[in-house]
Write an enzyme that holds these catalytic residues in place. Structure first.
Site, PDB file in Angstrom:
ATOM      1  N   GLU A 199      19.646 -20.048  30.504  1.00  0.00           N
ATOM      2  CA  GLU A 199      20.398 -19.514  29.367  1.00  0.00           C
ATOM      3  C   GLU A 199      21.913 -19.426  29.579  1.00  0.00           C
ATOM      4  OE1 GLU A 199      19.167 -18.970  26.509  1.00  0.00           O
ATOM      5  OE2 GLU A 199      17.029 -19.113  26.943  1.00  0.00           O
ATOM      6  N   SER A 210     -29.240  27.714  16.238  1.00  0.00           N
ATOM      7  CA  SER A 210     -29.676  28.385  17.467  1.00  0.00           C
ATOM      8  C   SER A 210     -28.791  28.090  18.669  1.00  0.00           C
ATOM      9  CB  SER A 210     -31.119  27.990  17.789  1.00  0.00           C
ATOM     10  OG  SER A 210     -32.001  28.492  16.804  1.00  0.00           O
TER      11      SER A 210
END
Length: 691
Positions: free
Chosen positions: A76, A370
């Protein structure tokens, strides 16, 4: 001449000001930080979820291998460390090539210029004014940051395709490993992608990607990153790509949404998707996966067996056709907690988070039936009762304050006469429980429930004994954890630590413990709850039938008309709760008790937690003793008692009288010519020596 120069200078200055009018200020440039994803980590540090606008993992400059840095410079911007943001030499070369070849060359922009465009300018605008603004902005960035800082920004900012930004995220996406572990040819592939991520994708265009890699290898050799021999050998090497696998959006969806809500409350919604937090959680990824799998498999099986009109499969088929409908199919939820630390190990709020975000584990108050009874029996133990004490299961009529009459029934609609507290709890017989709450008082039961972590409001009514007050699965499961932890309550927690993008600790969560129950009471109620599972008539007997041999205790829960099915159970290391039902309170089907609706999910997930089917036993306190008891009277057994059982007691609270139901008269003793004292000695020899 002088006037002309002044005019030129003035025009140039004016032009610079005009082109700079929309550029960010120096203060704004000093705050360049790429948007980072927030990562949610399981307890083993594996990533289970990521929140992001851009899929990026920030990597500091000193952690980016020099080979990677030099490769990107080779491709680059080879004169990166020599220019001041604009490479005039490169521009002249590019223009000369344009003139010679009569075509437009690519690649004149420096790394700094690319950052300018990526962060602040419109990439699609290919005009001369934009190039001027790009150059001016590049100069400003060079004055604000060092070269190393600019390269760091670049390598963390650029797009690599496949939804990934930055070198580290790209390395993990394409190769399944961090950038520090990449091979030279893999680095070459990544360095070649930013120019055209879609066109050079090794997944979509493997041939073009290979050609691009070879060009990058040539650049690496020219820039002295590698030798000519390395370049030639690397062309023959495999890239060892990892196939792109989309993130499982469904995994731990309810748990991750809970984490997201915590983060949003602390830092704001936008911050979650940009500021790159790392959140260390308590979730056990393997247990979570097993819980989700078992929950869905069981609910699907129930839908087939019962034949519900609306199932998840029919819902999915309808929505696929574009029909709008609510996901009102059968649901389940699961919570697993480490009772010692309070760490949430697994949390499933429903069958599919994408289809319905309602978290039934944390947000849905339901009647526990329960499954609430252990709080009543704990209150009884604290009031001097023993597991062997007898309750009478006979018809009961209760006149309510409003003048109505309540006639409670047992599940089997039968009466069982004299039953012990242990039997009443293990078989989940209702009427003895109501008589017990009449004796100990509802305030005592409410006090126990609140101490153990129930935060939902509880009404002062006798039906509290049957679990008619609504609670959430999370709070009920956490309360059972007190029994597993020998009387210590641990506040449920999902996060252990939050770090910022730089690894600084923002929050560190501490465990909170509180002793809320005496350890001997916790052990006795735990032992009673093992009878639910280990006794033939216990409502949780299917635990052993399904093949789980680990020492566990637990309780089923079923509400009126089979609306809710529960099972809450625990070992010394894990407490887990499961609920099954419909969001809209309606009957599942006759016979859909907690043992059928919820227990199978619990068993299979506990088996995943204990793959060897072995686990530790519950620790017995030193003041727990054993006695042989007559099952009918609840008193010390004699040689004449037909049904004798071994029972545990808190030392000092054990029965002292022999059975007064099964005894012989003085005349019988004379006929048999036996001394009563000798019988007592024989009975004493049968007793177990206290621990």
């Amino acid at each position: 001449m002088g006037l002309a120069l002044v005019c030129i200078f003035g025009m140039g200055t004016a032009a610079i000001k005009w082109f700079s009018r929309d550029l960010p200020s120096m203060e704004r440039l000093e705050m360049i930080e790429p948007a980072l994803k927030t990562r949610i980590l399981a307890r083993d540090s594996t990533i289970i979820k990521e929140f992001y606008e851009e899929n990026r993992i920030f990597l500091p400059f000193d952690q980016i291998p020099s080979t990677v840095q030099r490769t990107f410079l080779a491709v680059e911007d080879r004169r990166f460390y020599e220019h001041s943001g604009i490479d005039l030499q490169r521009i002249f070369v590019t223009v000369w090539r344009d003139l010679v070849h009569w075509s437009r060359a690519q690649g004149a922009s420096t790394i700094t210029q690319q950052i300018s465009t990526d962060l602040f300018l419109n990439k699609r605008e290919q005009t001369f004014p934009r190039k001027i603004r790009e150059a001016l902005l590049a100069f400003k960035i060079e004055r604000t940051y060092s070269k190393d800082e600019i390269l760091e920004i670049y390598l963390n900012q650029i797009y690599f395709g496949e939804g990934t930004y930055g070198i580290e995220a790209a390395a993990r996406k394409y190769f399944g490993k961090p950038v520090k572990d990449l091979g030279l040819n893999q680095i070459a592939l990544l360095a070649g992608l930013p120019k055209n991520p879609g066109g050079y994708s090794p997944f979509a265009n493997p041939e073009r990607a290979t050609k691009r890699v070879n060009l990058v290898l040539n650049a690496m050799e020219e820039f002295h990153v590698i030798t000519k021999e390395q370049r030639d050998s690397l062309r023959e090497c495999s890239l060892d790509l990892v196939k792109s696998v989309s993130e499982n959006q469904d995994f731990a969806g309810y748990f991750c949404e809970y984490i997201r809500q915590i983060l949003e409350a602390k830092y704001g919604s936008r911050s979650i998707y940009r500021d790159g937090y790392t959140v260390y959680t308590t979730i056990d990824a393997k247990l979570q996966q097993a819980a989700e799998r078992n929950l869905e498999a069981h609910d699907t099986q129930l839908e087939k067996e019962i034949g519900f009109k609306l199932t998840r499969a029919t819902y999915q088929a309808a929505t696929a056709r574009g029909e709008k409908m609510n996901p009102d199919y059968l649901q389940s939820a699961l919570v697993a907690i480490d009772p010692l630390s309070g760490h949430i190990l697994a949390l499933v709020g429903g069958r599919n988070f994408r289809e319905t975000q309602y978290n039934r584990a944390m947000q849905a108050p339901r009647q526990p039936g329960s499954a609430f009874k252990p709080f009543l029996y704990i209150a009884a133990l604290e009031n001097g009762y023993n597991p062997s004490d007898i309750l009478i299961d006979t018809p009961l009529v209760v006149e309510l304050p409003n003048g109505d009459v309540w006639k409670p029934e047992n599940y089997d609609q039968k009466f069982h006469g004299a039953v012990s507290l242990r039997e009443a709890l293990s078989r989940s017989i209702n009427i003895p429980s109501i008589k017990l709450i009449q004796a100990v008082g509802t305030p005592s039961v409410i006090n126990v429930a609140k101490r153990l972590g129930i935060k939902s409001p509880l009404q002062n009514v006798l039906s509290l004994a049957l679990g008619t007050n609504e609670v959430t699965l999370l709070e009920l499961t956490s309360a059972y954890g007190v029994l597993a932890a020998e009387g210590m309550w641990a506040e449920p927690m999902a996060i252990t630590r939050i770090e910022d993008r730089n690894g600084n600790v923002l929050e560190e969560y501490r465990q909170f413990h509180e002793e809320v129950l005496q350890s001997d009471v916790a052990y006795v109620i735990t032992d009673m709850l093992t009878s639910v599972i280990d006794e033939v008539q216990g409502t949780g007997g299917d635990v052993r039938k399904y093949g789980l041999d680990v020492p566990v205790a637990g309780k089923t829960g079923t509400t009126d008309n089979y609306t809710d099915g529960w099972f809450i159970g625990y070992s010394p290391e894990i407490v887990m709760g499961v609920w099954t039902g419909f969001d809209e309170r309606r009957t599942m089907a006759r016979g859909m008790t907690g043992a059928r609706a919820a227990l199978p999910i619990w068993v299979e997930t506990m088996k995943a937690a204990y793959p060897t089917n072995r686990g530790p036993a519950f620790k017995r306190p030193p003041n727990i003793i054993e006695e042989l008891i007559c099952q009918e009277s609840g008193l010390l057994s004699t040689p004449y008692c037909a049904k004798v059982v071994r029972e545990i007691f808190i030392e000092g609270n054990e029965p002292t009288r022999p059975c007064d139901v099964h005894r012989v008269s003085r005349y019988d003793l004379l006929d048999k010519e036996k001394d009563f004292r000798e019988l007592d000695r024989e009975a004493s020899r049968d007793k177990v020596v206290p621990h």
